[in-house]
Every structure is written in structure tokens, then in C-alpha cells.
Design a protein around this motif. Structure first.
Motif, PDB file in Angstrom:
ATOM      1  N   LEU A  71       0.818  -1.207   0.000  1.00 32.70           N
ATOM      2  CA  LEU A  71       0.000   0.000   0.000  1.00 32.70           C
ATOM      3  C   LEU A  71       0.854   1.260   0.000  1.00 32.70           C
ATOM      4  CD1 LEU A  71      -2.543  -1.169   2.747  1.00 32.70           C
ATOM      5  CD2 LEU A  71      -2.961  -1.116   0.277  1.00 32.70           C
ATOM      6  N   GLY A 103      -1.316  -1.608  -4.212  1.00 31.52           N
ATOM      7  CA  GLY A 103      -2.561  -0.877  -3.997  1.00 31.52           C
ATOM      8  C   GLY A 103      -3.817  -1.716  -4.064  1.00 31.52           C
ATOM      9  N   VAL A 104      -4.919  -1.050  -4.396  1.00 32.62           N
ATOM     10  CA  VAL A 104      -6.227  -1.710  -4.484  1.00 32.62           C
ATOM     11  C   VAL A 104      -6.374  -2.261  -5.899  1.00 32.62           C
ATOM     12  CG1 VAL A 104      -8.716  -1.440  -4.212  1.00 32.62           C
ATOM     13  CG2 VAL A 104      -7.153  -0.054  -2.829  1.00 32.62           C
ATOM     14  N   GLY A 133      -3.929  -5.516   8.606  1.00 33.23           N
ATOM     15  CA  GLY A 133      -2.915  -4.751   7.896  1.00 33.23           C
ATOM     16  C   GLY A 133      -1.757  -4.376   8.802  1.00 33.23           C
ATOM     17  N   ASP A 140      -4.310   7.280   3.999  1.00 34.11           N
ATOM     18  CA  ASP A 140      -4.557   6.535   2.759  1.00 34.11           C
ATOM     19  C   ASP A 140      -4.456   5.029   2.980  1.00 34.11           C
ATOM     20  OD1 ASP A 140      -4.944   8.877   1.443  1.00 34.11           O
ATOM     21  OD2 ASP A 140      -3.044   8.873   0.367  1.00 34.11           O
ATOM     22  N   THR A 141      -3.644   4.609   3.942  1.00 35.46           N
ATOM     23  CA  THR A 141      -3.514   3.180   4.239  1.00 35.46           C
ATOM     24  C   THR A 141      -4.838   2.621   4.727  1.00 35.46           C
ATOM     25  OG1 THR A 141      -1.175   3.403   4.795  1.00 35.46           O
ATOM     26  CG2 THR A 141      -2.314   1.483   5.667  1.00 35.46           C
ATOM     27  N   ASP A 144      -7.389   2.595   1.846  1.00 37.66           N
ATOM     28  CA  ASP A 144      -7.162   1.516   0.880  1.00 37.66           C
ATOM     29  C   ASP A 144      -7.529   0.149   1.455  1.00 37.66           C
ATOM     30  OD1 ASP A 144      -6.330   3.375  -0.929  1.00 37.66           O
ATOM     31  OD2 ASP A 144      -4.197   2.928  -0.773  1.00 37.66           O
ATOM     32  N   MET A 145      -7.225  -0.075   2.732  1.00 39.02           N
ATOM     33  CA  MET A 145      -7.594  -1.347   3.348  1.00 39.02           C
ATOM     34  C   MET A 145      -9.111  -1.518   3.387  1.00 39.02           C
ATOM     35  SD  MET A 145      -5.204  -3.481   4.138  1.00 39.02           S
ATOM     36  CE  MET A 145      -6.002  -4.522   5.356  1.00 39.02           C
ATOM     37  N   ILE A 148     -10.190  -2.453  -0.073  1.00 39.58           N
ATOM     38  CA  ILE A 148      -9.872  -3.858  -0.340  1.00 39.58           C
ATOM     39  C   ILE A 148     -10.900  -4.765   0.328  1.00 39.58           C
ATOM     40  CG2 ILE A 148      -8.186  -5.683   0.189  1.00 39.58           C
ATOM     41  CD1 ILE A 148      -6.021  -3.433  -0.242  1.00 39.58           C
ATOM     42  N   TYR A 193      -2.695  -9.398   6.093  1.00 39.05           N
ATOM     43  CA  TYR A 193      -2.459  -8.723   4.820  1.00 39.05           C
ATOM     44  C   TYR A 193      -1.013  -8.231   4.802  1.00 39.05           C
ATOM     45  CZ  TYR A 193      -3.966  -6.457   0.528  1.00 39.05           C
ATOM     46  OH  TYR A 193      -4.131  -6.117  -0.803  1.00 39.05           O
TER      47      TYR A 193
END
Length: 248
Positions: A71, A103-104, A133, A140-141, A144-145, A148, A193
């Protein structure tokens, strides 16, 4: 001359670094580029500066930097760009292209689904998935998680997918496990993850043991690892930038 620099995270655990190097070697074999080097952000050698130096010594005039990271967080947004900026000062003639982490992406979802399918326990309407994670203070982490998790729930038709983090973000690992324990789901698939083994996997295993006595079935899946689908993602990224250069 074109070069590719693969930037891996690095770990104090030797096996993790060996896995990263083996992954990069597999990627190299699939990519048509005269110069390909590997380096690490921390806890291992060579570092990014040395990796760039090695590319230059072999005649590189353009370097595509590929972060072998899940990520976009501090390493991808700061550590790698800062190292590249310093290299620009040392080698003003060099052209750098900085790619993005995995990333995603639907291939990431496929890997998670495969890790769940490896287990003997059935995934049914009484099951949920808890994605764990690494964590980061970068918002942003977390975003994005969550993306996902949503994509996994939709693509794999899973009743519920939740997210927690090992550090620097909330909810914590303990909070995520407690929420799963308090839920109505009978089977909880715990999916680290993470790209590689190491102290974080041990932390998950230790924490999970404290919940094993509850009236839930806890299924700890394998970490993502350097899956062949990641090799495809790397190849796509490299070819995109190399092809762009060739067209120019």
C-alpha cells in the motif's frame, strides 16, 4: 539505457529478505530490461542509494523504480521519493520514473480468496473475514484497506469483512479480534495482509491464542506472500513505463 530498480521493504528476519530476493529474481526472468537490481528500504542491504549506484555503474540512463509494497504509505510517499531526489542530485543526467505500490487491485483480492480457500474450514453465511494490515499513520492506508475489504466482500460474496491494524492505526489487532469474538459469526478467517513472514506474524499468532478458548472457530490463514499474481502486477507496471519510454 533502461534499468529497473525493485525496492523491497526489508526485514530483520533473514527468511523474509530471502523471499523478497527470490520474488525479484522471478520477476527479472519475465521482464525484458537490460539492467535490473534489487534494494531494501530498511533492515537489509543493499539500500536504495546503493541500488541506484549499481544501476548507474551498469550504464543506466533511465531507472524505473518499482516499490514492492502492498500500500501507499510513508515508505512509498516519503522514503523512496526522498532517496530518488538525493540520487537526482548525484546523477543529474538520470531520468527516474517512480511507480506505485500494488494498492487496491483485483489481483490482490484473488490472492486473499486463495489464502482463505487453502483452509479446510468452509466459508459460508456464518463466516466472516478479518483482514489484518501492517498499519500506518497515513490515512490513505486505512482508506485503501477498507476499499480492499469492500471489494473482497463483493467479489467473494462474503457475509462480512472487517479490518484491523498491527500498529499506528485503529482499530488495533486486539480490538479487531474482540469485535469478531463479540459478533454472531461462528467462523472467523483471520487473514494477515502482509507480504512476508516475521515478527508481525508472530504477534498475530500470539494475540490469536488468547481468543482461541471462545466459542468461535478461528482460522488463521497464510500471509499473502510473494504470489505469482504479484509477478504479473510487477510486469504490468514495468512494461507500462518501459513501453511509454520506447514510444517516446
Amino acid at each position: 539505457m533502461q534499468a529497473v530498480l525493485y525496492v523491497c521493504h526489508g526485514s530483520r528476519v533473514a527468511k523474509a529478505c530471502e523471499e523478497a530476493i527470490a520474488f525479484v529474481e522471478r520477476c527479472k526472468a519475465k521482464i525484458d530490461c537490460p539492467i535490473q537490481e534489487v534494494c531494501f528500504i530498511e533492515h537489509a542491504e543493499p539500500d536504495i542509494e546503493t541500488g541506484i549506484d549499481r544501476c548507474v555503474q551498469k550504464g543506466a540512463t533511465r531507472i524505473v523504480v518499482i516499490p514492492v509494497l502492498l500500500l501507499a504509505a510513508g515508505h512509498a510517499k516519503h522514503d523512496i521519493p526522498d532517496a530518488v531526489q538525493k540520487a537526482r542530485q548525484r546523477y543529474p543526467h538520470l531520468d527516474f520514473v517512480l511507480s506505485e505500490p500494488f494498492g487496491v487491485d483485483e489481483k490482490m483480492i484473488q490472492i486473499v480468496v486463495e489464502r482463505i480457500a487453502e483452509q479446510s474450514a468452509p466459508l459460508d453465511n456464518r463466516s466472516m473475514v478479518l483482514l489484518i494490515g501492517r498499519g500506518s499513520s497515513d490515512p490513505d492506508t486505512k482508506r485503501d484497506m477498507k476499499a480492499i475489504a469492500k471489494l473482497l466482500q463483493e467479489k467473494a460474496n462474503i457475509p462480512y469483512v472487517d479490518v484491523c491494524f498491527l500498529a499506528a492505526a485503529q482499530p488495533s489487532l486486539e480490538d479487531g479480534l474482540q469485535k469478531a469474538k463479540d459478533s454472531s459469526y461462528k467462523t472467523i478467517f483471520v487473514v494477515p495482509y502482509l507480504l512476508f513472514t516475521g515478527v508481525l506474524m508472530k504477534k498475530i499468532e500470539k494475540q490469536l491464542r488468547t481468543f482461541s478458548s471462545s466459542n468461535r472457530q478461528w482460522v488463521l490463514c497464510n500471509y499473502l506472500g510473494y504470489h505469482p499474481l504479484l509477478e504479473e502486477l510487477v510486469k504490468e507496471k514495468v512494461n507500462r513505463y518501459v513501453a511509454t519510454n520506447k514510444k517516446g
